[in-house]
Design a protein around this motif. Structure first.
Motif, PDB file in Angstrom:
ATOM      1  N   LYS A   1      45.782 115.324  64.894  1.00 27.17           N
ATOM      2  CA  LYS A   1      45.411 116.068  66.103  1.00 27.17           C
ATOM      3  C   LYS A   1      43.954 116.526  66.037  1.00 27.17           C
ATOM      4  CE  LYS A   1      46.856 120.065  68.865  1.00 27.17           C
ATOM      5  NZ  LYS A   1      47.827 121.196  68.965  1.00 27.17           N
TER       6      LYS A   1
ATOM      7  N   ARG B   1      46.926 110.452  67.807  1.00 26.39           N
ATOM      8  CA  ARG B   1      48.324 110.827  68.010  1.00 26.39           C
ATOM      9  C   ARG B   1      49.152 110.335  66.820  1.00 26.39           C
ATOM     10  NH1 ARG B   1      49.724 107.564  72.863  1.00 26.39           N
ATOM     11  NH2 ARG B   1      48.117 106.200  72.014  1.00 26.39           N
TER      12      ARG B   1
ATOM     13  N   ASP C   1      55.796 113.726  69.680  1.00 21.18           N
ATOM     14  CA  ASP C   1      55.821 113.966  71.118  1.00 21.18           C
ATOM     15  C   ASP C   1      56.561 112.845  71.845  1.00 21.18           C
ATOM     16  OD1 ASP C   1      54.351 116.217  70.660  1.00 21.18           O
ATOM     17  OD2 ASP C   1      52.438 115.359  71.310  1.00 21.18           O
ATOM     18  N   GLU C   2      57.312 113.222  72.862  1.00 27.52           N
ATOM     19  CA  GLU C   2      58.098 112.265  73.647  1.00 27.52           C
ATOM     20  C   GLU C   2      57.214 111.191  74.266  1.00 27.52           C
ATOM     21  OE1 GLU C   2      61.168 110.342  75.558  1.00 27.52           O
ATOM     22  OE2 GLU C   2      61.428 112.021  74.173  1.00 27.52           O
ATOM     23  N   SER C   3      56.056 111.558  74.771  1.00 26.23           N
ATOM     24  CA  SER C   3      55.172 110.581  75.416  1.00 26.23           C
ATOM     25  C   SER C   3      54.683 109.537  74.418  1.00 26.23           C
ATOM     26  CB  SER C   3      53.983 111.290  76.067  1.00 26.23           C
ATOM     27  OG  SER C   3      53.241 112.027  75.100  1.00 26.23           O
ATOM     28  N   ASP C   4      54.408 109.954  73.191  1.00 25.90           N
ATOM     29  CA  ASP C   4      53.971 109.011  72.165  1.00 25.90           C
ATOM     30  C   ASP C   4      55.128 108.103  71.748  1.00 25.90           C
ATOM     31  OD1 ASP C   4      51.449 110.140  72.212  1.00 25.90           O
ATOM     32  OD2 ASP C   4      51.916 111.568  70.602  1.00 25.90           O
TER      33      ASP C   4
ATOM     34  N   PRO D   1      60.613 117.122  67.146  1.00 24.15           N
ATOM     35  CA  PRO D   1      59.167 117.262  66.925  1.00 24.15           C
ATOM     36  C   PRO D   1      58.738 116.670  65.587  1.00 24.15           C
ATOM     37  CG  PRO D   1      60.263 119.339  66.493  1.00 24.15           C
ATOM     38  CD  PRO D   1      61.327 118.414  67.037  1.00 24.15           C
TER      39      PRO D   1
END
Length: 294
Positions: free
Chosen positions: A110, A115, A140-143, A163
């Motif tokens: 980060k 990511r 993260d869900e998007s990753d 997480p």
């Protein structure tokens, strides 16, 4: 097509990288073994001479390494992945390490604009070769959604479990289960043989009922033939049982059977079986009973 840097081309990483090549990705692989990188190149990938060479320009980087120190050096080191990864790229660490190491990698990523997902796998060498690994993913869900096409190349069951670090907790649970099931199958075999029952016939019928498992299906020949060529080494399972016990301590839960299995794995290692497959727990159970291999 995605440009992927792949660090760690061992018995798990090599077939995983090959599946990515076959799926049409451009894979730049690095390993300390020149033979491993040469094999990737022969299969359509590109051999990298260093971590920097593998990572430079990559949209996504995968690390598949033995233990925490290897990840810390290869990822967080002065000349590691994060020193060379481009801003906005995605790092997927598929090694089995402690949740704390995964969280530290995520924080460091980060800070550098990279990511990070922790995505340890289950299924052993056979699962990697067949492209049917179970993958437990933290981050993260998007990753996770962005990485789906990559996971699909070598995974059958792919689940976002929480997480950063959550993937490693689930992997620790996986390893305590696998170790326990191997140990109980070994005890069942010793009981059947001592009672004059053909071990293969006994294990086959057990595997057809409620006692059946993927572990028994994968390891039956190892048990019956006392064939301990490594698919997953005792040394690595010993490391994983330590992760499981430390996770239990951190969560403040008592897992007495996990402790017993950890001691069996440690006994196997102490008896010089560290480089053998974890099905060699059978040899430890036989030693308790003064029974020689048949």
């Amino acid at each position: 097509m995605t440009t992927i840097g792949f660090i760690g081309l061992g018995i798990m990483g090599a077939p995983m990288a090959k599946h990515l090549v076959d799926a049409g990705h451009q894979v730049h692989g690095f390993d300390l073994s020149a033979d491993a990188t040469a094999a990737l190149a022969a299969g359509g990938g590109k051999a990298a001479g260093s971590i920097a060479e593998a990572v430079n320009g990559a949209d996504l980087v995968i690390t598949m390494l033995p233990a925490d120190p290897h990840v810390e050096t290869a990822v967080l080191g002065e000349d590691g992945v994060l020193a060379h990864a481009k801003t906005g790229s995605l790092l997927i660490d598929m090694s089995t390490v402690s949740p704390q190491t995964s969280q530290a990698v995520a924080e460091a990523g980060k800070a550098r604009g990279v990511r990070v997902l922790d995505a340890p796998v289950s299924g052993g060498q056979a699962g990697a070769v067949e492209g049917v690994l179970s993958i437990m993913v933290g981050g993260d869900e998007s990753d996770f959604r962005a990485a789906a096409p990559v996971f699909d190349a070598f995974g059958k069951t792919v689940v976002h479990v929480g997480p950063h670090g959550a993937g490693q907790v689930v992997k620790a649970a996986n390893q305590l289960l696998v170790g326990g099931i191997i140990a109980l199958n070994a005890e069942a075999l010793v009981l059947m043989e001592a009672s004059g029952v053909d071990p293969r016939l006994g294990l086959e019928v057990l595997n057809g009922g409620l006692a059946g498992s993927t572990v028994l299906t994968r390891k039956m020949d190892n048990f019956v033939n006392r064939s301990y060529d490594p698919g997953f080494r005792i040394d690595l399972h010993h490391k994983d049982m330590g992760i499981a016990q430390n996770a239990a301590r951190g969560a403040e839960v008592a897992l007495p059977l996990t402790a017993a299995v950890a001691q069996l794995v440690a006994a196997a290692r102490a008896q010089g079986l560290g480089d053998r497959d974890h099905s060699a727990l059978l040899a430890v159970i036989e030693g308790f009973n003064n029974r020689k291999e048949t």
